[in-house]
Write an enzyme that holds these catalytic residues in place. Structure first.
Site, PDB file in Angstrom:
ATOM      1  N   ASP A 152      36.690  53.994  44.532  1.00  0.00           N
ATOM      2  CA  ASP A 152      36.460  53.904  43.099  1.00  0.00           C
ATOM      3  C   ASP A 152      37.648  54.570  42.442  1.00  0.00           C
ATOM      4  OD1 ASP A 152      35.446  56.790  43.649  1.00  0.00           O
ATOM      5  OD2 ASP A 152      35.599  56.669  41.473  1.00  0.00           O
TER       6      ASP A 152
ATOM      7  N   CYS B  47      43.530  35.155  36.976  1.00  0.00           N
ATOM      8  CA  CYS B  47      42.474  35.646  36.081  1.00  0.00           C
ATOM      9  C   CYS B  47      42.559  34.945  34.721  1.00  0.00           C
ATOM     10  CB  CYS B  47      42.560  37.165  35.909  1.00  0.00           C
ATOM     11  SG  CYS B  47      43.745  37.720  34.668  1.00  0.00           S
TER      12      CYS B  47
ATOM     13  N   CYS C 163      48.767  35.580  39.361  1.00  0.00           N
ATOM     14  CA  CYS C 163      47.347  35.926  39.159  1.00  0.00           C
ATOM     15  C   CYS C 163      46.577  34.761  38.552  1.00  0.00           C
ATOM     16  CB  CYS C 163      47.256  37.147  38.239  1.00  0.00           C
ATOM     17  SG  CYS C 163      45.568  37.671  37.893  1.00  0.00           S
TER      18      CYS C 163
ATOM     19  N   CYS D  67      45.651  35.943  32.587  1.00  0.00           N
ATOM     20  CA  CYS D  67      46.928  35.377  33.032  1.00  0.00           C
ATOM     21  C   CYS D  67      46.972  33.859  32.888  1.00  0.00           C
ATOM     22  CB  CYS D  67      47.198  35.776  34.490  1.00  0.00           C
ATOM     23  SG  CYS D  67      47.541  37.531  34.664  1.00  0.00           S
TER      24      CYS D  67
ATOM     25  N   HIS E 126      42.252  41.666  33.521  1.00  0.00           N
ATOM     26  CA  HIS E 126      43.322  41.422  34.485  1.00  0.00           C
ATOM     27  C   HIS E 126      43.365  42.507  35.557  1.00  0.00           C
ATOM     28  CE1 HIS E 126      47.042  40.769  36.527  1.00  0.00           C
ATOM     29  NE2 HIS E 126      47.294  42.050  36.317  1.00  0.00           N
TER      30      HIS E 126
ATOM     31  N   ASP F 260      27.834  59.123  41.166  1.00  0.00           N
ATOM     32  CA  ASP F 260      28.532  60.279  41.738  1.00  0.00           C
ATOM     33  C   ASP F 260      27.655  61.503  41.568  1.00  0.00           C
ATOM     34  OD1 ASP F 260      28.727  61.010  39.141  1.00  0.00           O
ATOM     35  OD2 ASP F 260      30.875  60.724  38.986  1.00  0.00           O
TER      36      ASP F 260
HETATM   37 ZN   LIG Z   1      45.674  38.339  35.709  1.00  0.00          ZN
END
Ligand SMILES: [Zn+2]
Length: 396
Positions: free
Chosen positions: A288, A328, A326, A331, A357, A91
Site C-alpha cells: 500500500d 487508461c 498507457c 491517457c 492514471h 491499518d
Molecule cells: Zn494512463
C-alpha cells in the site's frame, strides 16, 4: 468465507498467489489503494473497480476519530457504510498516531495521544485497536505497533521492538477472544461478541507486524517472535521512513526469509514503482502507498518512462498523452497540454484524471508482474521495467 492464501506460481523468490478473504479474492502480488477516510481522494469506488483494484486500505486512526467506529458498526460495518463490497484492510492506527497525533506518550499499556482534529485525549491499547477494527469489520485487521522515526539507534529500537511483540501477544489474545469463542463462522451481520463488542465481519483475519528498524538482527528477532505468536499473515512495518533504498531492500530480503512461505507478506507503506518490482523479487505479496494518489494531486504522473510533472511549462503545448504506453481513460482521451491547463487552473478534474492514471499505472504494473511470474519470465520483466524507466532523464 474465511481467510486463506495459496501460492500458485513461483519464479525465483517472487510469488504469484490468491488471497481469500470474507469479501472475495485478491490476486497477489497486489497493490492496495489508500482510502484514508473510506474514500480514495478524487476517484469513485466504481472507478477503482474498473481499474481492477481488488482491495482497499482504510485508516483506523482517522475512522476511529471521525465518524467513530461505533457509528460505523451501527451501519453494519465499513463495507456497508462506504458502499465497497470488495476486501478492505484497516491499518493498526500505529503509523498515523505516530505521525499525526499531538502529545503522544507511549507506555506499556498503550499510547496516549490527543486527536489532531479536536485535541481530545485518547488511550489506545493493543486490545482497543482490535475492538475498533472488529467494529469496522475490515477483512484484514493489523495489530497495534510502535513506529520509530528514522534514524533511531539500537538502544531505542530494541525496547520498542520488544514492546511491539508484547503488544502483538495481547492483540492476538483479544482477537481470539472476540472471534473464536462463538466460532468464527457463526457471525453474520451485526452481532455482539461475548465481550460486548459489535463484530461486523466474522471472517476477519489479523496480521502481525515485524518491526526492528534497520537492524537485521532485531528484524530477525521480531520476525521469529511475531511468527511464534501465530497470525493469519505477516507485515513488515517501519520501513520507507527515510532510510536509503538499498538498506530497505536489505531489510526486506532478510525479513522475508524469516516469514512462512504459506502466508502473505505485506510491505507496509511502500513505495515507488521500482520499489514494488524489487520487493516482489524479494518475496513480497502486498503493498500500500499514498504515492500514486498523493502525487497525482500534486501533478506528478508515474509513467513507463519515469515521472512526468505536469505543471512544467514544457508541457504547455505537448499534445502527447501522459504515457503513450498507457491504456487508461486519461491517457486514451487527454493530452499533457490539457492536463497541465487543468492543473494550473486548480480544476478538481486535474486530481481525478491524474489519480486515475497513477492508480492504473500501479495496478497495471502489478498485473504485468503477476503475468510475468506465471510465465516464469519475471527476471526479464524486471530488467525491461528498469530499463524503460531509465530511458529518459528525471523530469525536474
Ligand atoms: Zn494512463
Amino acid at each position: 468465507m474465511s481467510f486463506g492464501f495459496r501460492v500458485t506460481h513461483t519464479d525465483a523468490r517472487a510469488r504469484r498467489g490468491v488471497m481469500t478473504t470474507a469479501h472475495g479474492e485478491v490476486q497477489t502480488p497486489a497493490f492496495m489503494p489508500v482510502g484514508t477516510q473510506g474514500a480514495v481522494k478524487g476517484v469513485l469506488h466504481k472507478d477503482l473497480e474498473q481499474l481492477g483494484a481488488d482491495i482497499l486500505l482504510s485508516n483506523t486512526y482517522h475512522l476511529y476519530l471521525r465518524p467513530g467506529d461505533d457509528l460505523i458498526a451501527r451501519r453494519g460495518g465499513l463495507h456497508a457504510f462506504i458502499g465497497w463490497p470488495r476486501p478492505i484492510l484497516t491499518d493498526s492506527n500505529g503509523y498515523q498516531m505516530f505521525s499525526l497525533a499531538a502529545q503522544r506518550t507511549v507506555a506499556e499499556d498503550g499510547v496516549q495521544f490527543r486527536s489532531h482534529l479536536d485535541g481530545s485525549a485518547h488511550l489506545l491499547t493493543p486490545e482497543k485497536a482490535v475492538d475498533i477494527q472488529a467494529r469496522l469489520g475490515s477483512d484484514i485487521a493489523m495489530v497495534l505497533d510502535e513506529c520509530l522515526a528514522h534514524p533511531s539507534g539500537d538502544e531505542l529500537i530494541r525496547p520498542s521492538m520488544e514492546r511491539t511483540l508484547r503488544w502483538a501477544r495481547r492483540a492476538r489474545e483479544r482477537f481470539l477472544t472476540l472471534y473464536e469463542k462463538r466460532g468464527r463462522e457463526s457471525f453474520s451481520g451485526r452481532e455482539s461478541s461475548s465481550e460486548g463488542v459489535i463484530v461486523t465481519n466474522g471472517g476477519q483475519a489479523q496480521f502481525g507486524i515485524v518491526q526492528g528498524g534497520v537492524s537485521p538482527e532485531l528484524r530477525e528477532e521480531s520476525a521469529r517472535g511475531t511468527v511464534g505468536i501465530g497470525f493469519e499473515a505477516y507485515a513488515i512495518g517501519g520501513l520507507s521512513v527515510g532510510e536509503p533504498t538499498d538498506v530497505m531492500y536489505k531489510i526486506v530480503a532478510g525479513t522475508t526469509r524469516c516469514l512462512p512461505e504459506d502466508r502473505p507478506r505485506y510491505l507496509m507503506g511502500t513505495g515507488t514503482p521500482q520499489d514494488l518490482v524489487e520487493s516482489v523479487a524479494l518475496g513480497i505479496d502486498l503493498f500500500d502507498c499514498v504515492l500514486p494518489t498523493r502525487n497525482a494531486r500534486n501533478g506528478q504522473l508515474f509513467t513507463s518512462e519515469g515521472p512526468v510533472n505536469i505543471k512544467n511549462a514544457r508541457y504547455a503545448e505537448d499534445d502527447r498523452p501522459p504515457d503513450p504506453a498507457c491504456s487508461c481513460y486519461t491517457c486514451r482521451t487527454f493530452s499533457r497540454a490539457y492536463l497541465r491547463h487543468l492543473f494550473q487552473s486548480g480544476e478538481i478534474n486535474a486530481s481525478t484524471l491524474n489519480t486515475l492514471h497513477n492508480l492504473h499505472f500501479y495496478l497495471d504494473t502489478l498485473r504485468q508482474i503477476r503475468d510475468a511470474i506465471a510465465f516464469g519470465r519475471f527476471e526479464s520483466f524486471r530488467a525491461a521495467f528498469h530499463q524503460s524507466l531509465s530511458r529518459r532523464l528525471h523530469d525536474p
